[in-house]
Motif scaffolding. Structure first.
Motif, PDB file in Angstrom:
ATOM      1  N   LYS A  81      15.044  -4.921  16.288  1.00  0.00           N
ATOM      2  CA  LYS A  81      15.043  -4.115  17.504  1.00  0.00           C
ATOM      3  C   LYS A  81      15.888  -2.868  17.264  1.00  0.00           C
ATOM      4  CE  LYS A  81      14.138  -7.753  20.904  1.00  0.00           C
ATOM      5  NZ  LYS A  81      14.640  -8.448  22.117  1.00  0.00           N
ATOM      6  N   ILE A  82      15.277  -1.733  17.499  1.00  0.00           N
ATOM      7  CA  ILE A  82      15.912  -0.458  17.213  1.00  0.00           C
ATOM      8  C   ILE A  82      15.919   0.393  18.475  1.00  0.00           C
ATOM      9  CG2 ILE A  82      15.771   1.669  15.842  1.00  0.00           C
ATOM     10  CD1 ILE A  82      14.352  -0.024  13.692  1.00  0.00           C
ATOM     11  N   CYS A  83      17.059   0.990  18.763  1.00  0.00           N
ATOM     12  CA  CYS A  83      17.174   1.862  19.933  1.00  0.00           C
ATOM     13  C   CYS A  83      17.490   3.285  19.489  1.00  0.00           C
ATOM     14  CB  CYS A  83      18.261   1.366  20.883  1.00  0.00           C
ATOM     15  SG  CYS A  83      18.290   2.257  22.473  1.00  0.00           S
ATOM     16  N   PHE A  84      16.714   4.239  19.993  1.00  0.00           N
ATOM     17  CA  PHE A  84      16.961   5.657  19.747  1.00  0.00           C
ATOM     18  C   PHE A  84      17.805   6.221  20.891  1.00  0.00           C
ATOM     19  CE2 PHE A  84      13.952   5.212  16.520  1.00  0.00           C
ATOM     20  CZ  PHE A  84      13.700   6.405  15.864  1.00  0.00           C
ATOM     21  N   TYR A  85      18.846   6.952  20.546  1.00  0.00           N
ATOM     22  CA  TYR A  85      19.651   7.612  21.573  1.00  0.00           C
ATOM     23  C   TYR A  85      19.041   8.986  21.841  1.00  0.00           C
ATOM     24  CZ  TYR A  85      23.427   9.741  24.159  1.00  0.00           C
ATOM     25  OH  TYR A  85      24.156  10.383  25.136  1.00  0.00           O
TER      26      TYR A  85
END
Length: 367
Positions: A7-11
């Motif tokens: 799971k990857i979150c972009f800011y």
């Protein structure tokens, strides 16, 4: 199957393209998210604000309850967002602008895209472009981020070397750097061969000093007087006060405000050359787009643009008139087959598939 491990979150809360100095980061972010979402082993999220750009469909959006197009909201989001989200939700946080929060950090691996260190160039060469406080804040944040990021992505070998030199200059460590380049894919169009060209060249005018628009206007005034039947110069964008004064005295030169992308591409496709006199670029998207549209490019040597189009490409110049003059004549005389071959090469080399594959490999090195 997706798990916390992928799971990857972009800011993205710091991206307000209607106010940002550069929209290139948003183009990069949107493109990367669009292509990563097709990988079924990844689960993508993006942390945004009420004012930041809309992320592509298929990417889960987490929206902060306030806008970030003003200073207070931007600082609050940038430095306190780790306190506003679940800390165990993601394995990797990707910061497309390359700036980490100060003080409060996410408890996950961090990846930052640092496309250039243009901020240092502005502090050195154009100190009046920002306040001393602004330079001190952003340079300090950049230095802190480069030191603490688990992985740095950048968009050219030129930018990688510039980052290393920046860290050496400030006598600090730097995280590992991987060059992913960028993806540049415009809609394939019917070949605009020499018979369809019109006698003009294009420059993307800007008030930003590093774009060197005012320098170009001075050189083109000389070129226009010297060369009989010189092409018309079509400027697209904005001029500062100096540029407006120079433009008012020029002949065979026109200015239009920024155009919608299809109209801009059509204008470049029909032109004989794109003039790109920038002091520095992290990558140089307009150069790749122009070649894909069948239009050669005059560019500054010893920049990322030279790396991207190839050091053997005609049209390279230094910031002096004679060099510029020869470069323009070279691209005006380029054979159509050479331009077409270059466009096909750049389309293959800098596709989003290539950029996405390199980025995914970078993520896997942290998982």
């Amino acid at each position: 199957m997706t798990t916390t491990a992928n799971k990857i979150c972009f800011y993205c809360a710091d991206q307000n393209p209607h106010r940002d100095r550069s929209r290139g980061i948003t183009i990069y972010t949107r493109g990367l998210l669009t292509h990563l979402r097709a990988i079924d082993t990844l689960a993508l999220s993006a942390l945004t604000s009420k004012s930041s750009f809309p992320v592509p469909d298929g990417v889960k959006r987490i929206t902060l309850p306030f806008p970030t197009h003003h200073l207070a909201g931007r600082l609050l989001a940038d430095h306190f967002h780790p306190l506003m989200i679940r800390q165990d939700a993601f394995k990797i946080w990707h910061y497309p602008k390359g700036f980490l929060p100060r003080g409060f950090r996410v408890r996950a691996k961090t990846v930052g895209t640092v496309p250039d260190v243009m901020l240092q160039l502005y502090a050195d060469r154009h100190p009046a472009s920002r306040s001393r406080l602004a330079f001190a804040y952003w340079l300090s944040t950049l230095k802190d981020s480069l030191k603490k990021l688990d992985l740095i992505l950048t968009v050219s070998e030129f930018s990688k070397q510039a980052i290393l030199e920046f860290c050496a200059r400030h006598r600090q460590r730097c995280g590992p750097i991987i060059v992913t380049y960028e993806g540049v894919e415009i809609e394939k169009r019917q070949a605009t061969d020499a018979s369809n060209k019109e006698n003009y060249v294009v420059h993307l005018a800007s008030k930003l000093p590093h774009k060197a628009t005012n320098w170009l206007l001075k050189q083109w005034s000389l070129f226009n007087k010297e060369l009989k039947d010189a092409p018309a110069l079509k400027l697209v964008g904005d001029l500062d006060n100096t540029g407006t004064e120079l433009f008012s005295k020029m002949q065979n030169t026109s200015l239009v405000p920024p155009l919608p992308t299809p109209d801009l591409h059509n204008l470049i496709a029909k032109g004989r050359a794109l003039l790109l006199p920038s002091e520095i670029e992290g990558f140089g998207i307009p150069a790749v787009e122009a070649y894909q549209l069948g239009t050669p490019v005059a560019y500054v040597r010893d920049t990322a643009v030279e790396e991207i189009v190839g050091s053997d490409s005609p049209g390279g110049f230094k910031h002096d008139y004679e060099s510029f003059r020869h470069a323009v004549l070279d691209v005006l005389e380029m054979d159509w087959s050479e331009t077409e071959a270059k466009g096909q090469l750049l389309r293959r080399r800098f596709s989003w598939d290539e950029c996405t594959a390199r980025t995914l490999q970078a993520y896997r090195s942290l998982l």
